[in-house]
Design an enzyme around this catalytic site. Sequence first.
Site, PDB file in Angstrom:
ATOM      1  N   ARG A 205       7.557  46.779  71.306  1.00 37.64           N
ATOM      2  CA  ARG A 205       8.722  47.656  71.215  1.00 37.64           C
ATOM      3  C   ARG A 205       9.992  46.869  71.502  1.00 37.64           C
ATOM      4  O   ARG A 205      10.012  46.021  72.400  1.00 37.64           O
ATOM      5  CB  ARG A 205       8.631  48.796  72.232  1.00 37.64           C
ATOM      6  CG  ARG A 205       7.827  49.977  71.761  1.00 37.64           C
ATOM      7  CD  ARG A 205       8.502  50.710  70.596  1.00 37.64           C
ATOM      8  NE  ARG A 205       7.762  51.887  70.206  1.00 37.64           N
ATOM      9  CZ  ARG A 205       6.827  51.933  69.244  1.00 37.64           C
ATOM     10  NH1 ARG A 205       6.529  50.854  68.548  1.00 37.64           N
ATOM     11  NH2 ARG A 205       6.218  53.062  68.957  1.00 37.64           N
TER      12      ARG A 205
ATOM     13  N   HIS B 231      10.470  46.698  61.611  1.00 38.62           N
ATOM     14  CA  HIS B 231       9.484  47.581  62.282  1.00 38.62           C
ATOM     15  C   HIS B 231       8.424  48.020  61.253  1.00 38.62           C
ATOM     16  O   HIS B 231       8.210  49.213  61.025  1.00 38.62           O
ATOM     17  CB  HIS B 231      10.159  48.801  62.918  1.00 38.62           C
ATOM     18  CG  HIS B 231       9.308  49.452  63.972  1.00 38.62           C
ATOM     19  ND1 HIS B 231       9.806  49.916  65.168  1.00 38.62           N
ATOM     20  CD2 HIS B 231       7.973  49.721  64.009  1.00 38.62           C
ATOM     21  CE1 HIS B 231       8.821  50.445  65.881  1.00 38.62           C
ATOM     22  NE2 HIS B 231       7.693  50.343  65.197  1.00 38.62           N
TER      23      HIS B 231
HETATM   24  P1  NDP Z   1      -2.579  50.242  74.571  1.00 39.71           P
HETATM   25  O1  NDP Z   1      -2.127  51.370  75.432  1.00 39.71           O
HETATM   26  O2  NDP Z   1      -3.987  50.217  74.109  1.00 39.71           O
HETATM   27  O3  NDP Z   1      -2.309  48.840  75.329  1.00 39.71           O
HETATM   28  C1  NDP Z   1      -1.150  48.602  76.065  1.00 39.71           C
HETATM   29  C2  NDP Z   1      -1.335  47.312  76.847  1.00 39.71           C
HETATM   30  O4  NDP Z   1      -0.119  46.993  77.522  1.00 39.71           O
HETATM   31  C3  NDP Z   1      -2.426  47.423  77.923  1.00 39.71           C
HETATM   32  O5  NDP Z   1      -3.185  46.245  77.984  1.00 39.71           O
HETATM   33  C4  NDP Z   1      -1.611  47.595  79.186  1.00 39.71           C
HETATM   34  O6  NDP Z   1      -2.247  47.146  80.373  1.00 39.71           O
HETATM   35  C5  NDP Z   1      -0.413  46.721  78.884  1.00 39.71           C
HETATM   36  N1  NDP Z   1       0.708  47.074  79.747  1.00 39.71           N
HETATM   37  C6  NDP Z   1       1.375  48.248  79.843  1.00 39.71           C
HETATM   38  N2  NDP Z   1       2.306  48.187  80.804  1.00 39.71           N
HETATM   39  C7  NDP Z   1       2.233  46.950  81.329  1.00 39.71           C
HETATM   40  C8  NDP Z   1       2.903  46.281  82.371  1.00 39.71           C
HETATM   41  N3  NDP Z   1       3.869  46.885  83.088  1.00 39.71           N
HETATM   42  N4  NDP Z   1       2.553  45.016  82.662  1.00 39.71           N
HETATM   43  C9  NDP Z   1       1.570  44.391  81.972  1.00 39.71           C
HETATM   44  N5  NDP Z   1       0.876  44.966  80.961  1.00 39.71           N
HETATM   45  C10 NDP Z   1       1.204  46.232  80.655  1.00 39.71           C
HETATM   46  O7  NDP Z   1      -1.575  50.212  73.345  1.00 39.71           O
HETATM   47  P2  NDP Z   1      -1.805  49.599  71.887  1.00 39.71           P
HETATM   48  O8  NDP Z   1      -2.394  48.262  72.028  1.00 39.71           O
HETATM   49  O9  NDP Z   1      -2.500  50.572  71.021  1.00 39.71           O
HETATM   50  O10 NDP Z   1      -0.301  49.511  71.365  1.00 39.71           O
HETATM   51  C11 NDP Z   1       0.637  48.704  72.021  1.00 39.71           C
HETATM   52  C12 NDP Z   1       2.033  48.985  71.515  1.00 39.71           C
HETATM   53  O11 NDP Z   1       2.213  48.464  70.199  1.00 39.71           O
HETATM   54  C13 NDP Z   1       2.410  50.453  71.344  1.00 39.71           C
HETATM   55  O12 NDP Z   1       2.740  51.052  72.584  1.00 39.71           O
HETATM   56  C14 NDP Z   1       3.605  50.368  70.413  1.00 39.71           C
HETATM   57  O13 NDP Z   1       4.794  50.247  71.176  1.00 39.71           O
HETATM   58  C15 NDP Z   1       3.379  49.074  69.649  1.00 39.71           C
HETATM   59  N6  NDP Z   1       3.169  49.309  68.209  1.00 39.71           N
HETATM   60  C16 NDP Z   1       4.055  48.751  67.314  1.00 39.71           C
HETATM   61  C17 NDP Z   1       3.876  48.924  65.961  1.00 39.71           C
HETATM   62  C18 NDP Z   1       4.776  48.258  64.983  1.00 39.71           C
HETATM   63  O14 NDP Z   1       4.701  48.550  63.788  1.00 39.71           O
HETATM   64  N7  NDP Z   1       5.627  47.340  65.400  1.00 39.71           N
HETATM   65  C19 NDP Z   1       2.756  49.719  65.435  1.00 39.71           C
HETATM   66  C20 NDP Z   1       1.876  50.237  66.450  1.00 39.71           C
HETATM   67  C21 NDP Z   1       2.092  50.040  67.790  1.00 39.71           C
HETATM   68  P3  NDP Z   1      -3.626  47.819  80.878  1.00 39.71           P
HETATM   69  O15 NDP Z   1      -4.691  47.305  79.919  1.00 39.71           O
HETATM   70  O16 NDP Z   1      -3.803  47.281  82.242  1.00 39.71           O
HETATM   71  O17 NDP Z   1      -3.450  49.299  80.797  1.00 39.71           O
HETATM   72  C1  OXD Z   2       3.647  52.966  66.394  1.00 39.58           C
HETATM   73  C2  OXD Z   2       4.670  52.359  65.524  1.00 39.58           C
HETATM   74  O1  OXD Z   2       3.894  53.123  67.596  1.00 39.58           O
HETATM   75  O2  OXD Z   2       4.493  52.400  64.281  1.00 39.58           O
HETATM   76  O3  OXD Z   2       2.568  53.306  65.895  1.00 39.58           O
HETATM   77  O4  OXD Z   2       5.637  51.803  66.015  1.00 39.58           O
END
Ligand code: NDP
Ligand code: OXD
Length: 320
Positions: free
Chosen positions: A235, A283
């Site tokens: 993000r 994005h």
């Molecule tokens: P998940 O919830 O499965 O994974 C999130 C990860 O981030 C987890 O490993 C979590 O740790 C870690 N995390 C969260 N907060 C912290 C912190 N403060 N410090 C360290 N690690 C942290 O999400 P997804 O993998 O499914 O998706 C991740 C992100 O990708 C989404 O939230 C979205 O913003 C982005 N995205 C972007 C897209 C694009 O087109 N650019 C498309 C889809 C998603 P823990 O394992 O310990 O919980």
């Molecule tokens: C998502 C994105 O969060 O597309 O899935 O950004």
Amino acid sequence: MNDGSILLYVGGDTPAQWLPVFAERYPRENVLWYSDDLADDALSRVEFAVVWAPGEALFSRIPNVKALFSLGAGVDHITQSGVSLPDVPVVRYVNDDLTNAMSEWIVLQCLIHLRQHLAYAEQARARIWRILEQPGADEVRVGIMGLGVLGQDASRKLMTMGFAVSGWSRTEKTVPGVQTFHGNDQLDAFLAQTDILVSLLPHTRETEGLIDAALLRKLARDGALGGPFLVNAGRGKTQKDDEIASCLANGTLKGASLDVFQTEPLPPGHPLWSAPNLVISPHAAAWSKRESVARYVMGQIARFREGKPLQNTIDRDQGY
Ligand code: NDP
Ligand code: OXD
């Protein structure tokens, strides 16, 4: 026909893009498209809402909603919107199409930088025929911030390409083949052994503005690529765009790929547009296909109606 209805609130899209997708596959469901003039009576029968960037008015108008479905994997468009949420489960979107698309983009960017593709493109424009020295993938250390659904899939695919992969998460994780770090206490050690920093972090209170110049200065400078790279498709609000532009200009970063930005669309006058060795995409790293969303949401609703727990619900306190 089921009594309760399903409400779609998808900022930026039109009802013609969505309603037929549900109507063709789920004709017994009453699916509504949100508009300000939708009657309160109809809204009071809404049981489930599928949302992207819901406006302030929405939640006060659906008092009987039982669950919210995010149209994306990220939920900050709901949790960080400043809108007060009903006390119901919020379900993230988790889907193989989206995960595969994200991993393609991450692997592509790591390879672009490993194989010096931007330098070759520049040489080609100048009609220069010159081979550039380069290390093997196994000499390059990719560190992934965020070892969730997307981070773990990307780690597997990066390892298939030969990269040495480590990962950092909030809580402790074990991922086969990946050296893992967790929590703020281990962040510096993680950064110090990272040549290409990949971020797949959600935007939460804790991650906002995390990727700034101070953090980027902690990346390894002794690696096989001759300097560190940043790849962010998590993000935009987790990074500081101006500081990344300065880091690219002053050599703190040797290159970067950004799919997300603090302000989207990236303003035309922003220095990132002319920063050196930077790949920009709008994005677009991964996306939610309408047919897949409909199948996912209806699968979850079927579980809910059978009394089974919803899957992929977020922790409201953590914000993801
Ligand atoms: P998940 O919830 O499965 O994974 C999130 C990860 O981030 C987890 O490993 C979590 O740790 C870690 N995390 C969260 N907060 C912290 C912190 N403060 N410090 C360290 N690690 C942290 O999400 P997804 O993998 O499914 O998706 C991740 C992100 O990708 C989404 O939230 C979205 O913003 C982005 N995205 C972007 C897209 C694009 O087109 N650019 C498309 C889809 C998603 P823990 O394992 O310990 O919980
Ligand atoms: C998502 C994105 O969060 O597309 O899935 O950004």
